[in-house]
Design a protein around this motif. Structure first.
Motif, PDB file in Angstrom:
ATOM      1  N   ALA A  93       0.979  -1.340   0.141  1.00  0.00           N
ATOM      2  CA  ALA A  93      -0.174   0.084  -0.116  1.00  0.00           C
ATOM      3  C   ALA A  93       0.781   1.282   0.060  1.00  0.00           C
ATOM      4  N   THR A  94       1.095   2.536  -0.813  1.00  0.00           N
ATOM      5  CA  THR A  94       1.623   3.277  -1.150  1.00  0.00           C
ATOM      6  C   THR A  94       0.163   4.613  -1.597  1.00  0.00           C
ATOM      7  N   ALA A  95       0.804   5.542  -0.148  1.00  0.00           N
ATOM      8  CA  ALA A  95      -0.130   6.966  -0.734  1.00  0.00           C
ATOM      9  C   ALA A  95      -0.029   7.108  -2.064  1.00  0.00           C
ATOM     10  N   MET A  96      -0.795   7.735  -3.006  1.00  0.00           N
ATOM     11  CA  MET A  96      -0.658   7.920  -4.464  1.00  0.00           C
ATOM     12  C   MET A  96      -0.510   9.490  -3.952  1.00  0.00           C
ATOM     13  N   THR A  97      -1.576   9.790  -2.596  1.00  0.00           N
ATOM     14  CA  THR A  97      -1.603  11.873  -2.444  1.00  0.00           C
ATOM     15  C   THR A  97      -0.697  11.985  -0.999  1.00  0.00           C
ATOM     16  N   ASP A  98      -1.165  12.881  -0.808  1.00  0.00           N
ATOM     17  CA  ASP A  98      -0.832  12.993   0.535  1.00  0.00           C
ATOM     18  C   ASP A  98      -2.187  12.709   1.945  1.00  0.00           C
ATOM     19  N   CYS A  99      -2.233  12.166   2.147  1.00  0.00           N
ATOM     20  CA  CYS A  99      -2.800  10.637   2.697  1.00  0.00           C
ATOM     21  C   CYS A  99      -2.848  10.971   5.058  1.00  0.00           C
ATOM     22  N   SER A 100      -3.767  10.543   4.987  1.00  0.00           N
ATOM     23  CA  SER A 100      -4.389  10.760   6.551  1.00  0.00           C
ATOM     24  C   SER A 100      -4.575   9.478   7.135  1.00  0.00           C
ATOM     25  N   VAL A 101      -4.133   8.500   7.391  1.00  0.00           N
ATOM     26  CA  VAL A 101      -4.356   6.850   7.832  1.00  0.00           C
ATOM     27  C   VAL A 101      -4.946   6.651   8.658  1.00  0.00           C
ATOM     28  N   MET A 102      -5.583   5.666   9.505  1.00  0.00           N
ATOM     29  CA  MET A 102      -6.048   5.671  11.004  1.00  0.00           C
ATOM     30  C   MET A 102      -5.892   4.165  10.677  1.00  0.00           C
ATOM     31  N   ARG A 103      -4.865   3.378  11.901  1.00  0.00           N
ATOM     32  CA  ARG A 103      -4.819   2.183  11.892  1.00  0.00           C
ATOM     33  C   ARG A 103      -4.451   1.444  12.796  1.00  0.00           C
ATOM     34  N   ILE A 104      -5.998   0.219  12.587  1.00  0.00           N
ATOM     35  CA  ILE A 104      -6.672  -0.488  14.132  1.00  0.00           C
ATOM     36  C   ILE A 104      -6.123  -0.861  13.959  1.00  0.00           C
ATOM     37  N   ASP A 105      -5.237  -1.676  15.261  1.00  0.00           N
ATOM     38  CA  ASP A 105      -4.644  -2.968  15.512  1.00  0.00           C
ATOM     39  C   ASP A 105      -5.901  -3.744  15.413  1.00  0.00           C
ATOM     40  N   LYS A 106      -5.498  -5.151  14.957  1.00  0.00           N
ATOM     41  CA  LYS A 106      -6.468  -6.735  14.603  1.00  0.00           C
ATOM     42  C   LYS A 106      -7.231  -7.209  16.077  1.00  0.00           C
ATOM     43  N   LYS A 107      -6.422  -6.251  17.333  1.00  0.00           N
ATOM     44  CA  LYS A 107      -7.077  -6.448  18.878  1.00  0.00           C
ATOM     45  C   LYS A 107      -8.804  -5.546  18.597  1.00  0.00           C
ATOM     46  N   SER A 108      -8.064  -3.927  18.571  1.00  0.00           N
ATOM     47  CA  SER A 108      -9.407  -3.324  18.548  1.00  0.00           C
ATOM     48  C   SER A 108     -10.336  -3.592  17.497  1.00  0.00           C
ATOM     49  N   MET A 109      -9.974  -4.385  16.616  1.00  0.00           N
ATOM     50  CA  MET A 109     -11.176  -4.034  15.619  1.00  0.00           C
ATOM     51  C   MET A 109     -12.105  -5.393  15.925  1.00  0.00           C
ATOM     52  N   VAL A 110     -11.318  -6.379  15.911  1.00  0.00           N
ATOM     53  CA  VAL A 110     -12.028  -7.622  16.460  1.00  0.00           C
ATOM     54  C   VAL A 110     -13.172  -6.690  17.752  1.00  0.00           C
ATOM     55  N   GLU A 111     -12.692  -6.502  18.512  1.00  0.00           N
ATOM     56  CA  GLU A 111     -13.803  -5.906  19.741  1.00  0.00           C
ATOM     57  C   GLU A 111     -14.637  -4.800  19.450  1.00  0.00           C
ATOM     58  N   VAL A 112     -14.020  -4.128  18.133  1.00  0.00           N
ATOM     59  CA  VAL A 112     -15.857  -3.270  18.657  1.00  0.00           C
ATOM     60  C   VAL A 112     -16.653  -3.937  16.764  1.00  0.00           C
ATOM     61  N   LEU A 113     -15.637  -5.038  16.502  1.00  0.00           N
ATOM     62  CA  LEU A 113     -17.409  -5.734  15.370  1.00  0.00           C
ATOM     63  C   LEU A 113     -18.156  -6.350  16.422  1.00  0.00           C
ATOM     64  N   HIS A 114     -17.646  -7.607  17.645  1.00  0.00           N
ATOM     65  CA  HIS A 114     -18.335  -8.161  18.151  1.00  0.00           C
ATOM     66  C   HIS A 114     -18.916  -6.645  19.637  1.00  0.00           C
ATOM     67  N   ARG A 115     -18.761  -6.105  19.780  1.00  0.00           N
ATOM     68  CA  ARG A 115     -19.018  -5.248  20.928  1.00  0.00           C
ATOM     69  C   ARG A 115     -20.230  -4.264  20.225  1.00  0.00           C
ATOM     70  N   GLU A 116     -20.538  -3.401  19.518  1.00  0.00           N
ATOM     71  CA  GLU A 116     -21.188  -2.176  18.615  1.00  0.00           C
ATOM     72  C   GLU A 116     -21.763  -2.774  17.043  1.00  0.00           C
ATOM     73  N   PRO A 117     -22.761  -3.298  17.539  1.00  0.00           N
ATOM     74  CA  PRO A 117     -23.252  -3.828  16.124  1.00  0.00           C
ATOM     75  C   PRO A 117     -23.788  -2.356  15.044  1.00  0.00           C
ATOM     76  N   ALA A 118     -23.198  -1.329  15.170  1.00  0.00           N
ATOM     77  CA  ALA A 118     -23.450  -0.045  13.837  1.00  0.00           C
ATOM     78  C   ALA A 118     -22.012  -0.068  13.384  1.00  0.00           C
TER      79      ALA A 118
END
Length: 223
Positions: A93-118
């Protein structure tokens, strides 16, 4: 008799707020144009979300041939393969333009997917929409001419039809990259781009931005 205390209402989870704030396993990084975000073969341990800018995904074969497999925009996720047990990145993955990107670690992503239906609903809807796009890409590759494939990818890059957006400029993109994305040669892309420009379907803005007009749809609709 003491009055009953009013029940406390838990704050409603907002996916947009979650994807815009730093907390726990979420970090925001800024990548200047052409900077690498991750490389094919790196450890796959986080999901990324594009807050601003464009990101290019590429793969390199064993013999060193590189191909562009996607261009991501604001609001897109990438790197989600880690959620399905992917241990190593299958692309870069490479920035084509100046970018702002959020990195969500796997553990945090799994937790929010299980915890928050929205959030789960939003993320699943995104994945389903992208799967439909991949199916459309395959049909396009199998049955349409390279000229129509080029017109379609330019309209997609310009977000044509999304939220009423029309005639949207896109950052300069090389003809080699466009050729990789539609499966043709750079010379063919050059020929079609010159033809589109002469017909008034596209315009170049100072050599930096490419203006895509809705009239380019005529290429796709014409049999």
């Amino acid at each position: 008799m003491k009055p009953m205390a009013a029940a406390k209402n838990p704050s409603k989870f907002d996916p947009k707020t979650f994807l815009a704030t730093i907390d726990g396993g979420r970090k925001i990084a800024v990548f200047p144009k052409k900077q690498t975000i991750f490389v094919q073969g790196n450890s796959s341990d986080a999901v990324f979300y594009v807050q601003k800018g464009k990101v290019k995904l590429t793969v390199v074969s064993k013999i060193g041939k590189e191909a562009t497999i996607g261009i991501l925009n604001e609001g897109d996720f990438f790197g989600e393969g880690c959620l399905a047990g992917q241990l190593l990145r299958l692309c870069s993955a490479t920035a084509m333009t100046d970018c702002s990107v959020m990195r969500i670690d796997k553990k945090s992503m799994v937790e929010v997917l299980h915890r928050e239906p929205a959030f789960s609903e939003m993320f699943v809807a995104y994945l389903l929409a992208r799967n439909i796009r991949y199916e459309e890409d395959l049909v396009d590759q199998l049955f349409n001419s390279s000229e129509k494939r080029l017109a379609r990818i330019l309209l997609l890059l310009a977000h044509f039809g999304k939220d009423g957006v029309h005639d949207t400029p896109i950052p300069k993109i090389s003809q080699e990259t466009l050729a990789e994305m539609i499966g043709t040669t750079r010379s063919r892309v050059s020929f079609f781009m010159n033809r589109f420009r002469k017909m008034g379907f596209i315009d170049y803005r100072g050599g930096d931005d490419l203006q895509i007009h809705s009239s380019l749809l005529n290429i796709i609709l014409h049999d």
